[in-house]
Design a protein around this motif. Structure first.
Motif, mmCIF file in Angstrom:
data_model
loop_
_atom_site.group_PDB
_atom_site.id
_atom_site.type_symbol
_atom_site.label_atom_id
_atom_site.label_comp_id
_atom_site.label_asym_id
_atom_site.label_seq_id
_atom_site.Cartn_x
_atom_site.Cartn_y
_atom_site.Cartn_z
ATOM 1 N N VAL A 69 0.677 -1.622 0.271
ATOM 2 C CA VAL A 69 0.000 -0.051 0.111
ATOM 3 C C VAL A 69 0.950 0.910 0.043
ATOM 4 O O VAL A 69 0.348 2.288 -0.517
ATOM 5 C CB VAL A 69 -0.794 -0.220 1.507
ATOM 6 N N SER A 70 2.659 1.057 0.216
ATOM 7 C CA SER A 70 3.077 2.252 0.713
ATOM 8 C C SER A 70 3.650 2.088 -1.217
ATOM 9 O O SER A 70 4.410 0.991 -1.493
ATOM 10 C CB SER A 70 4.266 2.015 1.905
ATOM 11 N N PRO A 71 3.730 3.218 -1.860
ATOM 12 C CA PRO A 71 4.650 3.015 -3.155
ATOM 13 C C PRO A 71 6.273 2.971 -2.381
ATOM 14 O O PRO A 71 7.347 2.449 -4.035
ATOM 15 C CB PRO A 71 4.075 4.757 -4.033
ATOM 16 N N ALA A 72 6.763 3.638 -1.499
ATOM 17 C CA ALA A 72 7.739 4.113 -1.206
ATOM 18 C C ALA A 72 8.723 2.633 -0.891
ATOM 19 O O ALA A 72 10.346 2.452 -1.327
ATOM 20 C CB ALA A 72 8.096 5.330 -0.493
ATOM 21 N N ILE A 73 7.767 1.463 -0.341
ATOM 22 C CA ILE A 73 7.561 0.257 -0.028
ATOM 23 C C ILE A 73 8.269 -0.546 -1.643
ATOM 24 O O ILE A 73 8.942 -0.822 -1.684
ATOM 25 C CB ILE A 73 7.491 -0.046 0.800
ATOM 26 N N GLN A 74 6.945 0.063 -1.885
ATOM 27 C CA GLN A 74 7.277 -1.070 -3.488
ATOM 28 C C GLN A 74 8.419 -1.228 -4.262
ATOM 29 O O GLN A 74 9.567 -1.973 -4.822
ATOM 30 C CB GLN A 74 5.650 -1.115 -4.239
ATOM 31 N N THR A 75 8.798 0.357 -4.167
ATOM 32 C CA THR A 75 10.450 0.670 -5.054
ATOM 33 C C THR A 75 11.204 -0.061 -4.359
ATOM 34 O O THR A 75 12.284 -0.085 -4.649
ATOM 35 C CB THR A 75 10.087 2.116 -4.837
ATOM 36 N N TRP A 76 11.176 0.231 -3.197
ATOM 37 C CA TRP A 76 12.354 -0.743 -2.239
ATOM 38 C C TRP A 76 12.756 -2.046 -2.699
ATOM 39 O O TRP A 76 13.416 -2.260 -2.508
ATOM 40 C CB TRP A 76 12.052 0.051 -0.635
ATOM 41 N N VAL A 77 11.483 -2.561 -1.902
ATOM 42 C CA VAL A 77 10.986 -4.016 -2.377
ATOM 43 C C VAL A 77 11.806 -4.402 -4.003
ATOM 44 O O VAL A 77 12.489 -5.294 -3.825
ATOM 45 C CB VAL A 77 9.816 -5.035 -2.094
ATOM 46 N N ASP A 78 11.046 -3.543 -4.692
ATOM 47 C CA ASP A 78 11.424 -4.452 -6.033
ATOM 48 C C ASP A 78 13.240 -4.041 -6.491
ATOM 49 O O ASP A 78 13.527 -5.094 -7.162
ATOM 50 C CB ASP A 78 10.534 -2.803 -7.372
ATOM 51 N N PRO B 42 22.747 -6.962 12.410
ATOM 52 C CA PRO B 42 22.766 -7.892 14.095
ATOM 53 C C PRO B 42 21.278 -8.807 13.730
ATOM 54 O O PRO B 42 20.860 -9.233 12.648
ATOM 55 C CB PRO B 42 22.546 -7.137 14.547
ATOM 56 N N ASP B 43 20.421 -9.312 14.316
ATOM 57 C CA ASP B 43 19.180 -9.947 13.925
ATOM 58 C C ASP B 43 18.398 -9.342 13.429
ATOM 59 O O ASP B 43 17.235 -9.721 12.622
ATOM 60 C CB ASP B 43 19.063 -10.589 15.468
ATOM 61 N N TRP B 44 18.153 -7.929 13.655
ATOM 62 C CA TRP B 44 17.103 -6.960 13.550
ATOM 63 C C TRP B 44 17.533 -5.529 13.258
ATOM 64 O O TRP B 44 18.609 -5.069 13.806
ATOM 65 C CB TRP B 44 15.369 -7.234 14.065
ATOM 66 N N ALA B 45 17.040 -5.099 12.122
ATOM 67 C CA ALA B 45 16.912 -3.353 11.441
ATOM 68 C C ALA B 45 15.189 -2.975 10.923
ATOM 69 O O ALA B 45 14.797 -3.923 10.821
ATOM 70 C CB ALA B 45 18.071 -3.762 10.684
ATOM 71 N N ILE B 46 15.706 -1.385 11.587
ATOM 72 C CA ILE B 46 14.344 -1.250 10.476
ATOM 73 C C ILE B 46 15.095 0.033 10.156
ATOM 74 O O ILE B 46 15.755 0.911 10.387
ATOM 75 C CB ILE B 46 13.352 -0.229 11.991
ATOM 76 N N LEU B 47 14.425 -0.128 8.388
ATOM 77 C CA LEU B 47 15.170 0.615 7.444
ATOM 78 C C LEU B 47 14.592 1.839 7.092
ATOM 79 O O LEU B 47 13.002 1.623 6.766
ATOM 80 C CB LEU B 47 15.907 0.032 5.997
ATOM 81 N N ASP B 48 14.615 2.939 6.907
ATOM 82 C CA ASP B 48 14.279 4.581 6.669
ATOM 83 C C ASP B 48 13.908 4.261 4.599
ATOM 84 O O ASP B 48 15.429 3.975 4.352
ATOM 85 C CB ASP B 48 14.298 5.709 6.798
ATOM 86 N N VAL B 49 13.599 3.780 4.477
ATOM 87 C CA VAL B 49 13.477 3.411 2.812
ATOM 88 C C VAL B 49 12.987 5.081 1.923
ATOM 89 O O VAL B 49 13.381 4.807 0.383
ATOM 90 C CB VAL B 49 12.315 2.625 2.116
ATOM 91 N N THR B 50 12.756 5.845 2.560
ATOM 92 C CA THR B 50 12.904 7.418 2.175
ATOM 93 C C THR B 50 15.080 7.633 1.278
ATOM 94 O O THR B 50 14.524 8.297 -0.082
ATOM 95 C CB THR B 50 12.297 8.597 2.491
#
Length: 316
Positions: A148-157, A273-281
């Motif tokens: 639902v997020s265009p920014a996330i879709q672009t990053w995943v692609d 490490p085991d986890w990270a939160i990324l800012d895709v902008t």
């Protein structure tokens, strides 16, 4: 020449095993099965003192197994006294031969291990970090839907294509890939899963979402007591697969070292490490898949924890 004639003996009267991860936890007749804290110095020294006594000392170890310490050198079946950090136990040698002798540490000290710990537990082959998944057979699961997020879709692609290209360039192979709609129960039983997308784009993430440590709650992406904007942030993590806890699930990550580390294979080491939160902008580059807002290790029961609580500054 004389040494070659004698040959190498598989038996060792003394074993000193030092590690920071259960991925490397076995030496001769000693196997660590639990650590108090991963990525801190852990050590187990075990020594055969005589025919009926074994001395064990530990550091940062919560459980371990002893195989027959006498191997084929001694055929007697006399009871063996195992002394662990000054606490003594009597164990039959036949037990060590057939199923190994287990010991576990609690607030009350050492005791015999009679059953595997209940619930999630870091263990050999399931202790992280993210890159650990690539040491065993895995299946890449691609989304058939759209975020639902265009920014996330672009990053995943972009990152999914980057992962596929990197695997060919660096590891000289083709990835095992299936669409989320094609994954079978047999696949889930057989493979670790490297899953791309989010709850709205990938069917497997949607199935596992309620039991994953990072959750999308309206406009927020939450992990532990931290929250980030869900439209512009993605979780990158490794965790026991809720659909098959004997295997990993990895969200949105290939190997965490990137192009800047290709100058030497001595640099091609895990960078997250085991986890990270990324800012895709923030655009991915040769060093990072985006801006790393926060990252850390789960505790020994795969629970979120604050970095400063137990993790040393050199944990990275």
């Amino acid at each position: 020449d004389e040494a070659v004639k004698v040959g190498r003996t598989p038996w060792a009267a003394k074993v000193s095993l030092q590690t920071r991860t259960l991925r490397y936890s076995q030496m001769k007749w000693v196997t660590m099965t639990g650590l108090e804290h991963h990525w801190m110095d852990s050590r187990l020294d075990a020594e055969v003192m005589d025919r009926t006594h074994v001395l064990v000392t530990t550091k940062n170890v919560s459980s371990f197994l002893l195989d027959d310490p006498f191997n084929a050198v001694e055929d007697r079946d006399a009871p063996i006294e195992v002394k662990i950090d000054s606490k003594a136990f009597t164990v039959s040698r036949s037990e060590m031969k057939t199923k190994k002798a287990g010991f576990a540490k609690s607030a009350d000290g050492w005791a015999r291990l009679t059953a595997a710990p209940a619930g999630l537990q870091k263990r050999l082959g399931q202790q992280g970090p993210i890159d650990d998944v690539f040491l065993e057979p895995f299946l890449v699961v691609t989304p058939t839907g759209k975020s639902v997020s265009p920014a996330i879709q672009t990053w995943v692609d972009f990152e999914l294509k980057h992962f596929q290209e990197r695997w060919q360039e660096v590891f000289r192979g083709d990835l095992r890939v299936k669409k989320d709609s094609e994954v079978t129960a047999e696949d889930i039983e057989k493979y670790h899963l490297v899953v791309w997308g989010d709850e709205s784009s990938n069917l497997l993430i949607a199935k596992a979402a309620t039991k994953l440590p990072a959750k999308r709650l309206g406009d927020s992406l939450a992990i532990g007591d931290e929250k980030f904007a869900s439209a512009t942030h993605v979780p990158v993590l490794i965790y026991p697969n809720p659909l098959n806890p004997a295997k990993y699930i990895v969200l949105n990550s290939g190997p965490t070292f990137r192009e800047e580390d290709d100058r030497s294979n001595s640099l091609q080491n895990p960078r997250l490490p085991d986890w990270a939160i990324l800012d895709v902008t923030v655009q991915p580059d040769g060093k990072s898949p985006g801006k790393i807002e926060d990252a850390g290790f789960f505790d020994e029961q795969w629970r979120w924890q604050r970095r400063a609580a137990t993790q040393p500054s050199d944990a990275k």
